[in-house]
Design a protein around this motif. Structure first.
Motif, PDB file in Angstrom:
ATOM      1  N   GLY A  58      -4.805   8.285   7.568  1.00 28.36           N
ATOM      2  CA  GLY A  58      -5.875   7.874   8.478  1.00 28.36           C
ATOM      3  C   GLY A  58      -7.237   8.108   7.859  1.00 28.36           C
ATOM      4  N   LEU A  59      -8.246   7.522   8.470  1.00 28.76           N
ATOM      5  CA  LEU A  59      -9.618   7.656   7.995  1.00 28.76           C
ATOM      6  C   LEU A  59     -10.137   9.047   8.358  1.00 28.76           C
ATOM      7  CD1 LEU A  59     -12.059   6.136   6.724  1.00 28.76           C
ATOM      8  CD2 LEU A  59     -12.717   5.507   9.060  1.00 28.76           C
ATOM      9  N   PRO A  60     -10.598   9.823   7.383  1.00 30.14           N
ATOM     10  CA  PRO A  60     -11.118  11.153   7.700  1.00 30.14           C
ATOM     11  C   PRO A  60     -12.332  11.082   8.633  1.00 30.14           C
ATOM     12  CG  PRO A  60     -10.686  10.957   5.346  1.00 30.14           C
ATOM     13  CD  PRO A  60     -10.574   9.572   5.933  1.00 30.14           C
ATOM     14  N   VAL A  61     -12.442  12.031   9.529  1.00 34.46           N
ATOM     15  CA  VAL A  61     -13.570  12.105  10.450  1.00 34.46           C
ATOM     16  C   VAL A  61     -14.859  12.212   9.633  1.00 34.46           C
ATOM     17  CG1 VAL A  61     -14.674  13.517  12.237  1.00 34.46           C
ATOM     18  CG2 VAL A  61     -12.206  13.096  12.311  1.00 34.46           C
ATOM     19  N   GLY A  62     -15.853  11.406  10.026  1.00 38.46           N
ATOM     20  CA  GLY A  62     -17.133  11.407   9.337  1.00 38.46           C
ATOM     21  C   GLY A  62     -17.243  10.406   8.207  1.00 38.46           C
ATOM     22  N   ARG A  63     -16.161   9.740   7.875  1.00 37.84           N
ATOM     23  CA  ARG A  63     -16.154   8.741   6.796  1.00 37.84           C
ATOM     24  C   ARG A  63     -16.247   7.345   7.382  1.00 37.84           C
ATOM     25  NH1 ARG A  63     -13.486  10.187   2.039  1.00 37.84           N
ATOM     26  NH2 ARG A  63     -14.322   8.211   1.304  1.00 37.84           N
ATOM     27  N   ALA A  64     -16.478   6.349   6.518  1.00 37.36           N
ATOM     28  CA  ALA A  64     -16.584   4.966   6.966  1.00 37.36           C
ATOM     29  C   ALA A  64     -15.982   4.032   5.919  1.00 37.36           C
ATOM     30  CB  ALA A  64     -18.042   4.595   7.226  1.00 37.36           C
ATOM     31  N   VAL A  65     -15.458   2.912   6.404  1.00 35.00           N
ATOM     32  CA  VAL A  65     -14.851   1.906   5.534  1.00 35.00           C
ATOM     33  C   VAL A  65     -15.029   0.537   6.199  1.00 35.00           C
ATOM     34  CG1 VAL A  65     -12.538   2.137   6.556  1.00 35.00           C
ATOM     35  CG2 VAL A  65     -12.778   1.347   4.196  1.00 35.00           C
ATOM     36  N   ALA A  66     -15.163  -0.502   5.399  1.00 38.33           N
ATOM     37  CA  ALA A  66     -15.413  -1.847   5.934  1.00 38.33           C
ATOM     38  C   ALA A  66     -14.175  -2.736   5.858  1.00 38.33           C
ATOM     39  CB  ALA A  66     -16.552  -2.504   5.166  1.00 38.33           C
ATOM     40  N   THR A  67     -14.125  -3.657   6.829  1.00 39.16           N
ATOM     41  CA  THR A  67     -13.126  -4.729   6.840  1.00 39.16           C
ATOM     42  C   THR A  67     -13.842  -6.021   7.224  1.00 39.16           C
ATOM     43  OG1 THR A  67     -12.561  -4.543   9.200  1.00 39.16           O
ATOM     44  CG2 THR A  67     -11.275  -3.186   7.637  1.00 39.16           C
ATOM     45  N   THR A  68     -13.100  -7.082   7.246  1.00 41.25           N
ATOM     46  CA  THR A  68     -13.601  -8.331   7.798  1.00 41.25           C
ATOM     47  C   THR A  68     -13.971  -8.113   9.266  1.00 41.25           C
ATOM     48  OG1 THR A  68     -13.085 -10.655   8.230  1.00 41.25           O
ATOM     49  CG2 THR A  68     -11.281  -9.106   8.504  1.00 41.25           C
ATOM     50  N   ALA A  69     -14.773  -9.011   9.808  1.00 42.75           N
ATOM     51  CA  ALA A  69     -15.091  -8.957  11.238  1.00 42.75           C
ATOM     52  C   ALA A  69     -14.216  -9.916  12.029  1.00 42.75           C
ATOM     53  CB  ALA A  69     -16.561  -9.270  11.471  1.00 42.75           C
ATOM     54  N   GLY A  70     -13.316 -10.612  11.345  1.00 43.33           N
ATOM     55  CA  GLY A  70     -12.424 -11.525  12.055  1.00 43.33           C
ATOM     56  C   GLY A  70     -13.205 -12.555  12.848  1.00 43.33           C
ATOM     57  N   GLU A  71     -12.957 -12.620  14.140  1.00 44.23           N
ATOM     58  CA  GLU A  71     -13.584 -13.618  15.005  1.00 44.23           C
ATOM     59  C   GLU A  71     -14.880 -13.135  15.655  1.00 44.23           C
ATOM     60  OE1 GLU A  71     -10.568 -15.164  17.677  1.00 44.23           O
ATOM     61  OE2 GLU A  71      -9.091 -14.962  16.071  1.00 44.23           O
ATOM     62  N   LEU A  72     -15.356 -11.955  15.273  1.00 35.15           N
ATOM     63  CA  LEU A  72     -16.639 -11.468  15.788  1.00 35.15           C
ATOM     64  C   LEU A  72     -17.779 -12.260  15.142  1.00 35.15           C
ATOM     65  CD1 LEU A  72     -16.078  -7.596  15.528  1.00 35.15           C
ATOM     66  CD2 LEU A  72     -16.048  -8.970  17.604  1.00 35.15           C
ATOM     67  N   PRO A  73     -18.939 -12.337  15.800  1.00 32.59           N
ATOM     68  CA  PRO A  73     -20.085 -13.033  15.203  1.00 32.59           C
ATOM     69  C   PRO A  73     -20.828 -12.153  14.196  1.00 32.59           C
ATOM     70  CG  PRO A  73     -20.652 -12.324  17.406  1.00 32.59           C
ATOM     71  CD  PRO A  73     -19.194 -11.965  17.195  1.00 32.59           C
ATOM     72  N   ALA A  74     -20.091 -11.532  13.313  1.00 30.03           N
ATOM     73  CA  ALA A  74     -20.621 -10.655  12.268  1.00 30.03           C
ATOM     74  C   ALA A  74     -19.817 -10.942  11.008  1.00 30.03           C
ATOM     75  CB  ALA A  74     -20.471  -9.184  12.676  1.00 30.03           C
ATOM     76  N   ARG A  75     -20.278 -10.433   9.879  1.00 31.67           N
ATOM     77  CA  ARG A  75     -19.534 -10.628   8.630  1.00 31.67           C
ATOM     78  C   ARG A  75     -18.510  -9.530   8.407  1.00 31.67           C
ATOM     79  NH1 ARG A  75     -23.647 -11.612   3.920  1.00 31.67           N
ATOM     80  NH2 ARG A  75     -21.725 -12.042   2.827  1.00 31.67           N
ATOM     81  N   TRP A  76     -18.902  -8.290   8.791  1.00 30.50           N
ATOM     82  CA  TRP A  76     -18.039  -7.148   8.537  1.00 30.50           C
ATOM     83  C   TRP A  76     -17.969  -6.230   9.747  1.00 30.50           C
ATOM     84  CZ3 TRP A  76     -22.297  -7.912   5.100  1.00 30.50           C
ATOM     85  CH2 TRP A  76     -21.967  -8.523   3.895  1.00 30.50           C
ATOM     86  N   VAL A  77     -16.888  -5.454   9.805  1.00 30.70           N
ATOM     87  CA  VAL A  77     -16.801  -4.306  10.705  1.00 30.70           C
ATOM     88  C   VAL A  77     -16.749  -3.078   9.807  1.00 30.70           C
ATOM     89  CG1 VAL A  77     -15.396  -3.042  12.379  1.00 30.70           C
ATOM     90  CG2 VAL A  77     -15.604  -5.525  12.565  1.00 30.70           C
ATOM     91  N   ILE A  78     -17.625  -2.126  10.108  1.00 30.26           N
ATOM     92  CA  ILE A  78     -17.609  -0.850   9.401  1.00 30.26           C
ATOM     93  C   ILE A  78     -17.007   0.164  10.364  1.00 30.26           C
ATOM     94  CG2 ILE A  78     -18.982   0.964   8.323  1.00 30.26           C
ATOM     95  CD1 ILE A  78     -21.078  -1.258   7.692  1.00 30.26           C
ATOM     96  N   HIS A  79     -15.837   0.652  10.025  1.00 27.67           N
ATOM     97  CA  HIS A  79     -15.111   1.601  10.866  1.00 27.67           C
ATOM     98  C   HIS A  79     -15.532   3.017  10.478  1.00 27.67           C
ATOM     99  CE1 HIS A  79     -12.297  -1.676  11.910  1.00 27.67           C
ATOM    100  NE2 HIS A  79     -12.533  -2.051  10.663  1.00 27.67           N
ATOM    101  N   THR A  80     -15.899   3.827  11.466  1.00 30.89           N
ATOM    102  CA  THR A  80     -16.189   5.234  11.210  1.00 30.89           C
ATOM    103  C   THR A  80     -15.457   6.067  12.245  1.00 30.89           C
ATOM    104  OG1 THR A  80     -17.894   6.877  10.761  1.00 30.89           O
ATOM    105  CG2 THR A  80     -18.357   5.315  12.546  1.00 30.89           C
ATOM    106  N   ALA A  81     -14.846   7.124  11.791  1.00 34.58           N
ATOM    107  CA  ALA A  81     -14.062   7.989  12.674  1.00 34.58           C
ATOM    108  C   ALA A  81     -14.938   9.142  13.139  1.00 34.58           C
ATOM    109  CB  ALA A  81     -12.833   8.513  11.945  1.00 34.58           C
TER     110      ALA A  81
END
Length: 184
Positions: free
Chosen positions: A59-82
């Motif tokens: 899993g993503l460590p707490v306090g870290r961040a990583v990007a993925t596609t935004a899929g069908e959102l009106p954005a280019r990327w989703v940056i996931h942060t735990a």
């Protein structure tokens, strides 16, 4: 870099990157995380599964961040942060601040000019809203100052706007107070 506040739905923001207050599993959850996965569609979950299979098997460590596609959102990327779960026995403020710093770092690496941020950990993770707002605003303002210094020393950055997108009026009001208290 300017900081703006909007009351609304983060999944509807037309920005380069939307930050997800992600479950460390990266496989979806409730609140902002669930909304982003539902609205963004299966492409986000597919990339999160690849990240779990390769870079983050635990899993993503707490306090870290990583990007993925935004899929069908009106954005280019989703940056996931735990984000951290709030605790009255242990000060986890540094972990919450790290979520914002790491999200902005990833946004910078992507070349994002506009980023939408939620109130990380202020929902189901139980962080008191006023304190969450203070930490978020002061961290983002400090990161903005660092970016301005970097630009002055010829390091280029594209980040122009950080938009806090806050779902309810009370959370928006807390962030407005924190922004005012921080001088902005």
């Amino acid at each position: 870099m300017r900081i703006t506040l909007v009351q609304g739905d983060i999944t509807k923001q037309r920005v380069d990157a939307v930050v997800n207050a992600a479950n460390p599993s990266l496989l979806g959850g409730g609140g902002v995380d669930g909304a982003i996965h539902r609205r963004g569609g299966p492409a986000i979950l597919a990339e999160c599964r690849r990240l779990r299979a390769t870079h983050y098997p635990d899993g993503l460590p707490v306090g870290r961040a990583v990007a993925t596609t935004a899929g069908e959102l009106p954005a280019r990327w989703v940056i996931h942060t735990a984000g951290p779960v709030h605790s009255t026995r242990e000060d986890r403020s540094a972990l919450l601040a790290s979520c914002y710093r790491e999200a902005l770092r990833v946004a910078g690496e992507l070349g994002a000019a506009t980023v939408a941020l939620p109130a990380v950990s202020a929902g189901i993770y139980g962080w008191p809203v006023d304190d969450a707002a203070r930490i978020a605003v002061t961290t983002v303002r400090a990161a903005g100052a660092e970016l301005e210094t970097a630009v002055e020393t010829a390091v280029e950055t594209a980040l122009e706007e950080v938009r806090f997108v806050l779902f309810t009026a009370d959370v928006h009001a807390a962030f407005a107070r924190a922004l005012k208290d921080a001088g902005g």
